[in-house]
Design a protein around this motif. Structure first.
Motif, PDB file in Angstrom:
ATOM      1  N   ALA A 186     -41.899 -58.817  16.699  1.00 53.45           N
ATOM      2  CA  ALA A 186     -41.455 -58.023  15.332  1.00 53.45           C
ATOM      3  C   ALA A 186     -39.990 -57.832  15.124  1.00 53.45           C
ATOM      4  CB  ALA A 186     -42.080 -56.897  14.976  1.00 53.45           C
ATOM      5  N   CYS A 187     -39.412 -57.238  16.116  1.00 54.80           N
ATOM      6  CA  CYS A 187     -37.991 -56.591  16.192  1.00 54.80           C
ATOM      7  C   CYS A 187     -36.925 -58.106  16.147  1.00 54.80           C
ATOM      8  CB  CYS A 187     -37.748 -56.018  17.419  1.00 54.80           C
ATOM      9  SG  CYS A 187     -38.540 -54.385  17.469  1.00 54.80           S
ATOM     10  N   ASP A 188     -37.553 -59.066  17.128  1.00 49.58           N
ATOM     11  CA  ASP A 188     -36.863 -60.346  17.239  1.00 49.58           C
ATOM     12  C   ASP A 188     -36.697 -61.216  15.981  1.00 49.58           C
ATOM     13  OD1 ASP A 188     -36.001 -59.403  19.963  1.00 49.58           O
ATOM     14  OD2 ASP A 188     -37.550 -60.623  20.894  1.00 49.58           O
ATOM     15  N   SER A 189     -37.419 -60.830  15.040  1.00 49.37           N
ATOM     16  CA  SER A 189     -37.506 -61.617  13.713  1.00 49.37           C
ATOM     17  C   SER A 189     -36.443 -61.158  12.904  1.00 49.37           C
ATOM     18  CB  SER A 189     -38.818 -61.728  13.143  1.00 49.37           C
ATOM     19  OG  SER A 189     -39.127 -60.269  12.655  1.00 49.37           O
ATOM     20  N   ARG A 190     -35.885 -59.756  13.152  1.00 48.09           N
ATOM     21  CA  ARG A 190     -34.815 -59.369  12.435  1.00 48.09           C
ATOM     22  C   ARG A 190     -33.419 -59.672  12.616  1.00 48.09           C
ATOM     23  NH1 ARG A 190     -37.584 -54.314  10.371  1.00 48.09           N
ATOM     24  NH2 ARG A 190     -39.539 -54.713  10.578  1.00 48.09           N
ATOM     25  N   ALA A 191     -32.712 -60.011  11.631  1.00 48.87           N
ATOM     26  CA  ALA A 191     -31.274 -60.440  11.742  1.00 48.87           C
ATOM     27  C   ALA A 191     -30.171 -59.659  12.106  1.00 48.87           C
ATOM     28  CB  ALA A 191     -31.111 -61.431  10.360  1.00 48.87           C
ATOM     29  N   GLY A 192     -29.258 -60.021  12.866  1.00 48.44           N
ATOM     30  CA  GLY A 192     -27.932 -59.060  12.847  1.00 48.44           C
ATOM     31  C   GLY A 192     -28.448 -57.739  13.517  1.00 48.44           C
ATOM     32  N   ARG A 193     -27.672 -56.724  12.939  1.00 43.38           N
ATOM     33  CA  ARG A 193     -27.688 -55.340  13.562  1.00 43.38           C
ATOM     34  C   ARG A 193     -29.254 -54.645  13.033  1.00 43.38           C
ATOM     35  NH1 ARG A 193     -22.789 -51.822  12.943  1.00 43.38           N
ATOM     36  NH2 ARG A 193     -22.137 -52.451  14.965  1.00 43.38           N
ATOM     37  N   LYS A 194     -29.925 -55.386  12.234  1.00 39.40           N
ATOM     38  CA  LYS A 194     -31.131 -54.741  12.023  1.00 39.40           C
ATOM     39  C   LYS A 194     -31.994 -54.992  13.127  1.00 39.40           C
ATOM     40  CE  LYS A 194     -31.605 -55.238   7.041  1.00 39.40           C
ATOM     41  NZ  LYS A 194     -31.754 -54.182   6.676  1.00 39.40           N
ATOM     42  N   LYS A 195     -31.813 -55.988  14.163  1.00 43.34           N
ATOM     43  CA  LYS A 195     -32.635 -56.188  15.073  1.00 43.34           C
ATOM     44  C   LYS A 195     -32.749 -54.995  16.272  1.00 43.34           C
ATOM     45  CE  LYS A 195     -32.754 -59.224  19.194  1.00 43.34           C
ATOM     46  NZ  LYS A 195     -32.499 -60.451  19.861  1.00 43.34           N
ATOM     47  N   ILE A 196     -31.361 -54.546  16.510  1.00 42.02           N
ATOM     48  CA  ILE A 196     -31.305 -53.446  17.590  1.00 42.02           C
ATOM     49  C   ILE A 196     -31.563 -52.135  16.840  1.00 42.02           C
ATOM     50  CG2 ILE A 196     -28.894 -52.803  17.139  1.00 42.02           C
ATOM     51  CD1 ILE A 196     -31.030 -52.920  20.698  1.00 42.02           C
ATOM     52  N   SER A 197     -31.592 -52.165  15.588  1.00 42.65           N
ATOM     53  CA  SER A 197     -32.124 -50.682  14.829  1.00 42.65           C
ATOM     54  C   SER A 197     -33.650 -50.877  14.911  1.00 42.65           C
ATOM     55  CB  SER A 197     -31.464 -50.983  13.294  1.00 42.65           C
ATOM     56  OG  SER A 197     -30.141 -50.701  13.525  1.00 42.65           O
ATOM     57  N   LEU A 217     -40.246 -43.935   9.919  1.00 49.11           N
ATOM     58  CA  LEU A 217     -39.146 -44.386  10.443  1.00 49.11           C
ATOM     59  C   LEU A 217     -37.855 -44.531   9.561  1.00 49.11           C
ATOM     60  CD1 LEU A 217     -40.631 -47.041  12.681  1.00 49.11           C
ATOM     61  CD2 LEU A 217     -40.413 -45.007  13.163  1.00 49.11           C
ATOM     62  N   THR A 218     -36.779 -44.085  10.057  1.00 47.92           N
ATOM     63  CA  THR A 218     -35.485 -44.408   9.314  1.00 47.92           C
ATOM     64  C   THR A 218     -34.165 -44.481  10.353  1.00 47.92           C
ATOM     65  OG1 THR A 218     -34.040 -43.450   7.453  1.00 47.92           O
ATOM     66  CG2 THR A 218     -34.860 -41.842   9.085  1.00 47.92           C
ATOM     67  N   ASP A 219     -33.333 -45.244   9.680  1.00 50.02           N
ATOM     68  CA  ASP A 219     -32.140 -45.431  10.419  1.00 50.02           C
ATOM     69  C   ASP A 219     -30.952 -45.371   9.424  1.00 50.02           C
ATOM     70  OD1 ASP A 219     -32.863 -48.134   9.374  1.00 50.02           O
ATOM     71  OD2 ASP A 219     -31.187 -48.692  10.417  1.00 50.02           O
ATOM     72  N   GLU A 220     -29.870 -44.856   9.886  1.00 49.60           N
ATOM     73  CA  GLU A 220     -28.396 -44.889   9.527  1.00 49.60           C
ATOM     74  C   GLU A 220     -27.575 -45.044  10.634  1.00 49.60           C
ATOM     75  OE1 GLU A 220     -27.802 -44.622   6.076  1.00 49.60           O
ATOM     76  OE2 GLU A 220     -25.669 -44.952   6.690  1.00 49.60           O
ATOM     77  N   TYR A 221     -27.061 -46.056  11.088  1.00 48.15           N
ATOM     78  CA  TYR A 221     -26.185 -46.427  11.957  1.00 48.15           C
ATOM     79  C   TYR A 221     -25.280 -45.471  12.263  1.00 48.15           C
ATOM     80  CZ  TYR A 221     -23.866 -48.998  15.678  1.00 48.15           C
ATOM     81  OH  TYR A 221     -22.968 -49.381  16.695  1.00 48.15           O
ATOM     82  N   PRO A 222     -24.982 -44.757  13.294  1.00 50.39           N
ATOM     83  CA  PRO A 222     -25.828 -45.301  14.615  1.00 50.39           C
ATOM     84  C   PRO A 222     -26.935 -44.370  15.223  1.00 50.39           C
ATOM     85  CG  PRO A 222     -24.005 -43.524  15.299  1.00 50.39           C
ATOM     86  CD  PRO A 222     -23.984 -43.531  13.763  1.00 50.39           C
TER      87      PRO A 222
END
Ligand code: COA
Length: 134
Positions: free
Chosen positions: A38-49, A116-121
Motif C-alpha cells: 500500500a505504501c509503495d504504491s504512493r508516489a514521491g514524498r507521499k510514500k515515506i509519509s 492519521l494525518t501528516d504535515e511534513y515533517p
C-alpha cells in the motif's frame, strides 16, 4: 464504551533515515507485506509519509492497548489497512489481538478506531479502542 486511547507523533525524516540505514530489514521488521504494498504504491514524498503515519498508528495502538511495544505486542501484529472509502482501519493479530481480547469485557466486541494525518515533517496517529455490545 471506550477501553483504550493512544496517540503518537513521528518525525518523517527519522523514518526516512531508519529506512535508508537499515533498508529492507527496517521495512520487514515493522510492516506487513500488505502495508508495504500500500505504501509503495504512493508516489514521491507521499510514500515515506504513508510509512511514517502507519508507524505512528502502530505506536498509538500499542499505547491504546496499554502495553507499548512490549509484553508480546509486536509491530506487525498491528496492521494498517484502508476501507474502500479511504478510511484507515487496523487489524490486530498475534500478541496484540490477545491483549485486545483480554481488555474487552465479556459480552462485548472490540472496535479499533484510527485516524492519521501528516504535515511534513511530522506524521500523527490517534487510536481509540471501544467495546460494543455483541
Ligand atoms: C509506549 C511506547 C510506544 C512509547 O513510545 P516512545 O516513542 O518511546 O515515546 P512517546 O513520547 O511517543 O510516548 C511516551 C509516553 O507514552 C506513554 N506510555 C508509556 N508506556 C505506556 C503504556 N504501557 N501504555 C500506554 N502509554 C504508555 C507515557 O505517557 C509516556 O510518557 P511519560 O513516560 O512521560 O508518561 C514505547 O514504550 C515503545 O514500546 N516504544 C518502542 C519504540 C521502538 O521500539 N522503537 C524502535 C524504532 S525502530
Amino acid at each position: 464504551m471506550i477501553i483504550g486511547v493512544g496517540t503518537d507523533m513521528v518525525d518523517i525524516r527519522r523514518i526516512e533515515k531508519s529506512a535508508e540505514r537499515f533498508k529492507t530489514a527496517f521495512y520487514s521488521r515493522i510492516y506487513t507485506d500488505a502495508e508495504r504494498a500500500a505504501c509503495d504504491s504512493r508516489a514521491g514524498r507521499k510514500k515515506i509519509s504513508a510509512y511514517a503515519m502507519r508507524f505512528a498508528a502502530k505506536e498509538a495502538c500499542s499505547k491504546a492497548l496499554g502495553t507499548g511495544l512490549r509484553q508480546g505486542v509486536f509491530w506487525r501484529d498491528m496492521e494498517n489497512a484502508n476501507l474502500p472509502s479511504g478510511q484507515p482501519v487496523m487489524r490486530l493479530t498475534g500478541g496484540a489481538l490477545e491483549r485486545l481480547r483480554a481488555l474487552t469485557p465479556a459480552g462485548f466486541r472490540p472496535v479499533v478506531n484510527v485516524s492519521l494525518t501528516d504535515e511534513y515533517p511530522y506524521a500523527l496517529a490517534f487510536v481509540v479502542i471501544s467495546a460494543e455490545v455483541e
